[in-house]
Design a protein around this motif. Structure first.
Motif, PDB file in Angstrom:
ATOM      1  N   ALA B  49       0.671  -1.362   0.036  1.00 27.44           N
ATOM      2  CA  ALA B  49       0.022  -0.097   0.107  1.00 27.44           C
ATOM      3  C   ALA B  49       0.869   1.306   0.198  1.00 27.44           C
ATOM      4  CB  ALA B  49      -1.077  -0.129   1.302  1.00 27.44           C
ATOM      5  N   ARG B  50       2.042   1.380   0.458  1.00 25.73           N
ATOM      6  CA  ARG B  50       2.856   2.423   0.549  1.00 25.73           C
ATOM      7  C   ARG B  50       3.260   2.571  -1.006  1.00 25.73           C
ATOM      8  NH1 ARG B  50       7.175  -0.172   4.781  1.00 25.73           N
ATOM      9  NH2 ARG B  50       6.643  -1.782   3.268  1.00 25.73           N
ATOM     10  N   SER B  71      -4.151   8.447  -4.382  1.00 28.25           N
ATOM     11  CA  SER B  71      -3.670   7.301  -3.899  1.00 28.25           C
ATOM     12  C   SER B  71      -3.293   7.311  -2.445  1.00 28.25           C
ATOM     13  CB  SER B  71      -2.677   6.636  -4.900  1.00 28.25           C
ATOM     14  OG  SER B  71      -2.308   5.212  -4.443  1.00 28.25           O
ATOM     15  N   VAL B  75      -4.785   5.876   1.303  1.00 26.22           N
ATOM     16  CA  VAL B  75      -4.384   5.046   2.480  1.00 26.22           C
ATOM     17  C   VAL B  75      -4.235   5.640   3.658  1.00 26.22           C
ATOM     18  CG1 VAL B  75      -2.182   3.516   2.848  1.00 26.22           C
ATOM     19  CG2 VAL B  75      -2.733   3.797   0.351  1.00 26.22           C
ATOM     20  N   VAL B 219       3.263   7.841   1.814  1.00 26.54           N
ATOM     21  CA  VAL B 219       2.071   7.667   2.499  1.00 26.54           C
ATOM     22  C   VAL B 219       2.522   8.202   3.991  1.00 26.54           C
ATOM     23  CG1 VAL B 219       0.754   6.106   3.797  1.00 26.54           C
ATOM     24  CG2 VAL B 219       1.094   5.753   1.227  1.00 26.54           C
ATOM     25  N   PHE B 462       0.654   0.028   9.753  1.00 17.04           N
ATOM     26  CA  PHE B 462      -0.397  -0.786   9.004  1.00 17.04           C
ATOM     27  C   PHE B 462      -0.897  -1.853  10.025  1.00 17.04           C
ATOM     28  CE2 PHE B 462       1.754   1.078   5.482  1.00 17.04           C
ATOM     29  CZ  PHE B 462       0.629   1.210   4.760  1.00 17.04           C
ATOM     30  N   ILE B 486      -7.259  -2.400   2.382  1.00 22.40           N
ATOM     31  CA  ILE B 486      -5.668  -2.840   2.744  1.00 22.40           C
ATOM     32  C   ILE B 486      -6.026  -3.873   3.777  1.00 22.40           C
ATOM     33  CG2 ILE B 486      -3.599  -2.267   3.540  1.00 22.40           C
ATOM     34  CD1 ILE B 486      -4.609   0.743   2.748  1.00 22.40           C
ATOM     35  N   PHE B 491      -2.645  -4.066  -0.781  1.00 22.08           N
ATOM     36  CA  PHE B 491      -4.281  -3.692  -1.311  1.00 22.08           C
ATOM     37  C   PHE B 491      -4.655  -5.259  -1.609  1.00 22.08           C
ATOM     38  CE2 PHE B 491      -1.823   0.096  -2.989  1.00 22.08           C
ATOM     39  CZ  PHE B 491      -2.562   0.986  -2.188  1.00 22.08           C
ATOM     40  N   TYR B 494      -8.717  -2.251  -4.965  1.00 25.30           N
ATOM     41  CA  TYR B 494      -8.647  -0.971  -5.575  1.00 25.30           C
ATOM     42  C   TYR B 494      -9.488  -0.517  -6.675  1.00 25.30           C
ATOM     43  CZ  TYR B 494      -5.295   2.945  -5.735  1.00 25.30           C
ATOM     44  OH  TYR B 494      -4.817   4.239  -5.577  1.00 25.30           O
TER      45      TYR B 494
END
Lengths: 200, 565
Positions: B49-50, B71, B75, B219, B462, B486, B491, B494
């Motif tokens: 996700a980063r 994006s 997140v 992120v 996370f 997530i 992910f 998405y």
């Protein structure tokens, strides 16, 4: 942090050179251009007046990167003109692009033939607009490869990958021929081909 | 009855086909079809996700930064992660510069030649043109000398008998009605615009490290190192360069671009009667002015049935009504599935059937807001701002109305904006607003740094459980939202609900058409062989099919075929 695109415009007397990669990295061999410039950046060293940029698929947004440049080298996937096989390296100069005076009338009267690269709607339109505005680059060279497959998320095919290394040396040779300093690095720097890594 | 099919219709990368049925000189029915499959969700599923933003900024070759920022916001929303104020301002400045670039390219390079007939320019009187332009604007590029030089270039082009990239224009069309002098003024700005596109890119380059693919995002904030005493970092020199680029850009936006949209509107007032289409409007709040994103410089809101008095504000990015309202329907799109799905549960399972006007006919899904089609874009942005009493929107909208009425006496009301010409004018109004905001956000960043705050990043944590988020951005083409799920840092779903999906939406399960389709009804078509009027209305939305459908067609080879119309 590199700010080459910004810094080289600060009124330096140096010639402005751009090495630009065009293509969609998510579409297999269409990612040739971005890959070639990234490998070039990793293997060769240039002065700060040479911008090395992966532009993706900018369409008409290409114009700012060509604006007033002295020499532009574009790496891109190209459509075969004859029966070239995938992986064939094709170098096109101003005449082929219909940009020189001699080539212009012929090329303009038959726009279908202008599709040299996959992204030439952006390339040729941007060049034409810049020429009319008086800010076109002095010279444009396309270093192209005929793609094998442009499937979504498929990565680069072997034939195009092999040509990529030849293309990188070709870009260096073209710069040297134009008296632009371009040195092969003793130790290549890290290249970031992030789009070729698999999903987590 | 004549059936016209225009394919492709955009001047940039992308595959949009418009089919219209014309009877009695007017469009009776319309279909918008995207001819490429979209598969970007497939690429993002399973990724860290980063790193999603790095891929997301390749969705589209033009709106790179737009998707990158949506994006990371998605997140951050899922993690409920606050980012530092500096990061907000740096992102905002990137978004403003990108939007100005995008609006300038749309108005001049992508759509002006639907209204400006360059073949009349040789007949213009440059002295008269200069005096007309100077009556409305202080722009130095309107001098007689400058206009004469442009006229000579056009004479040379036409004299050569080879119009090159301009060979496909509908020159001499009866719907082209600007005087030679106005054509000259607008075309001069078309050429001057290239310099300001470059300056906008330079702003993005200074802040983002590179353009068009910025490198400074993360992120949790941005990766710009701020240290006023170090040459290698973001320092006073960089801030000074930014300020001077913005100061160069603003006069072009306010004195050339904005004024040109007013002159165009005043010259074609009948186009305020066509192209209204779907009169439900959505704008999301953007340009946060604090770290927690509680205050925004662009207000969000919803307007239903064209009733400005009914505006319902969307005050922040966590708005629950927004999350509950958005769903996508695939009844008429080439996908499997039934009923409308929230994007969090969205599937992208292709089911191609060829073009069936009563069945499936496009690769674009039909997004709906509480079941209704929605129009997004600068017009929605301006109408929501105007209806909410937002001072900056009011200032520039009222200035536009005053300028327009000073030309031929046409008195405008905000309701007139709900039209084809309204969409062009709204883009000019929004750009003028953004040009004011550019310096304000530069000041916010500078003041915050001078106060001693050099933080730009809060590291993300996370959780081990699944979490979902939405990232919003009021992009140049309108409300954009990225919807993510997530799981353990990667992910698991998405979906991007992009502006062009809202606007190019096909019919839904109830048979209700989308904004492009509705806006074309009753649009005049004088000559079915040269459907210029259809292009005007479709181009007014600034169609961009690259991210609406992503880049893949059946053969996988025609990567970016574009016919310049």
């Amino acid at each position: 942090m590199s700010t080459s695109f910004a810094d080289t415009t600060a009124g330096q007397p140096l010639r402005r050179i751009a090495v630009l990669g065009l293509g969609n990295v998510l579409l297999g061999d269409d990612g040739f251009g971005p890959m070639a410039v990234e490998m070039f950046r990793s293997l060769y060293e240039c002065d700060s007046n040479v911008e090395i940029l992966d532009l993706g698929t900018p369409g008409l947004d290409l114009a700012p990167y060509l604006y007033d440049a002295d020499l532009v080298v574009i790496a891109d996937a190209v459509h075969p003109r004859e029966e070239e096989t995938p992986g064939t390296l094709c170098v096109y100069c101003d005449d082929d692009l219909g940009l020189s005076e001699a080539g212009s009338s012929q090329a303009r009267s038959s726009p279908a033939q202008l599709r040299l690269t996959s992204h030439d709607p952006g390339v040729l339109e941007s060049l034409a607009q810049l020429r009319l505005a008086g800010h076109a680059p002095s010279e444009v060279i396309v270093v192209g490869v005929v793609p094998e497959s442009c499937g979504l998320g498929k990565g680069i095919s072997l034939s195009v990958l092999n040509t990529c290394l030849v293309a990188v040396d070709t870009i260096a040779r073209l710069l040297l021929e134009h008296s632009i300093d371009c040195r092969r690095r003793r130790d290549p720097i890290q290249r970031t081909l992030w789009w070729l890594s698999g999903s987590a | 009855m004549a059936r016209i099919s225009i394919d492709p219709i955009t001047r940039i990368e992308g595959h949009l086909r418009i089919d219209v049925e014309v009877d009695g000189g007017k469009v009776q029915k319309a279909w918008a079809s995207c001819t490429m499959w979209r598969g970007l969700e497939t690429i993002l599923r399973g990724r860290d996700a980063r790193e999603g933003w790095v891929f997301a900024q390749r969705f589209c070759g033009v709106c790179t930064t737009v998707h990158a920022i949506a994006s990371v916001r998605a997140v951050e929303d899922a993690l409920q992660l606050e980012i530092p104020a500096n990061a907000q301002y740096i992102r905002n400045l990137i978004l403003i510069a990108h939007a100005l670039h995008d609006h300038i390219v749309h108005f001049y390079q992508l759509s002006a030649l639907d209204w400006v007939d360059i073949t009349t320019i040789p007949k213009a009187d440059p002295a008269r043109a200069a005096s007309i332009a100077e009556g409305y604007s202080t722009w130095p590029g309107n001098s007689r000398r400058e206009l004469e030089a442009v006229q000579n270039k056009v004479k040379g082009l036409i004299g050569s008998g080879q119009l090159g990239i301009f060979a496909h224009g509908y020159w001499g069309h009866p719907a082209m009605r600007l005087s030679p002098e106005l054509n000259l003024i607008l075309f001069a700005h078309y050429l001057q615009a290239l310099e300001f596109q470059r300056k906008s890119c330079q702003v993005v380059g200074i802040l983002g490290g590179k353009t068009p693919h910025i490198q400074n995002l993360a992120v949790g904030g941005v990766m710009n190192a701020i240290n006023l005493n170090s040459l290698a970092t973001f320092n006073m020199d960089r801030l000074g360069m930014l300020q001077s680029l913005l100061q160069d850009l603003i006069p072009f936006v306010q004195q050339a671009f904005f004024v040109d949209t007013c002159l165009l509107a005043a010259s074609y007032p009948e186009w305020f009667r066509y192209g209204r289409g779907v009169a439900n409007y959505l704008a999301v709040p953007d340009l946060p002015t604090d770290a927690k994103a509680t205050q925004f410089d662009l207000p969000g809101g919803l307007i239903m049935n064209g009733n400005l008095a009914s505006v319902q504000p969307i005050t922040n990015w966590r708005d629950e009504s927004f999350r509950a309202a958005v769903a996508e329907d695939v009844t008429h799109a080439w996908y499997r599935g039934e009923g409308a799905q929230t994007p969090w549960k969205g599937e992208t399972d292709p089911n191609y059937t060829d073009f069936h006007e009563d069945g499936k006919y496009t690769w674009v899904k039909a997004p709906r807001y509480n079941g209704s089609p929605i129009q997004v874009g600068p017009l929605a942005n301006v109408l929501v701002g105007y209806a909410s009493g937002h001072p900056l929107t009011r200032k520039w909208t009222d200035t536009a109305f005053k300028t327009i009425s000073s030309v031929h006496g046409f008195k405008m009301t905000p309701d007139d904006l709900q039209s084809t010409m309204g969409r062009y004018l709204a883009r000019g109004i929004r750009s003028a607003m953004l040009s004011d905001l550019a310096l304000q956000h530069w000041q916010l960043l500078t003041d915050n740094i001078l106060k001693g705050d050099d933080t730009t990043y809060n590291p993300p944590q996370f959780p081990s459980h699944e979490c979902e988020g939405v990232g919003m951005h009021e992009a140049p083409r309108g409300a954009l939202s990225h919807w993510v799920i997530i799981d353990k840092g990667a992910f698991s779903n998405y979906q991007a609900v992009v502006p062009t999906t809202w606007n190019a939406s096909p019919r839904d399960e109830k048979g209700v058409p989308g904004p492009y389709e509705t806006s074309l009804i009753a649009n005049p078509v004088v000559d079915p062989q040269k459907p210029l009027e259809v292009l005007r209305t479709v181009h007014s939305f600034d169609p961009c099919m690259a991210c609406a459908c992503h880049t893949l067609d059946a053969s996988g080879r025609e990567i970016a075929r574009v016919k310049v119309l």
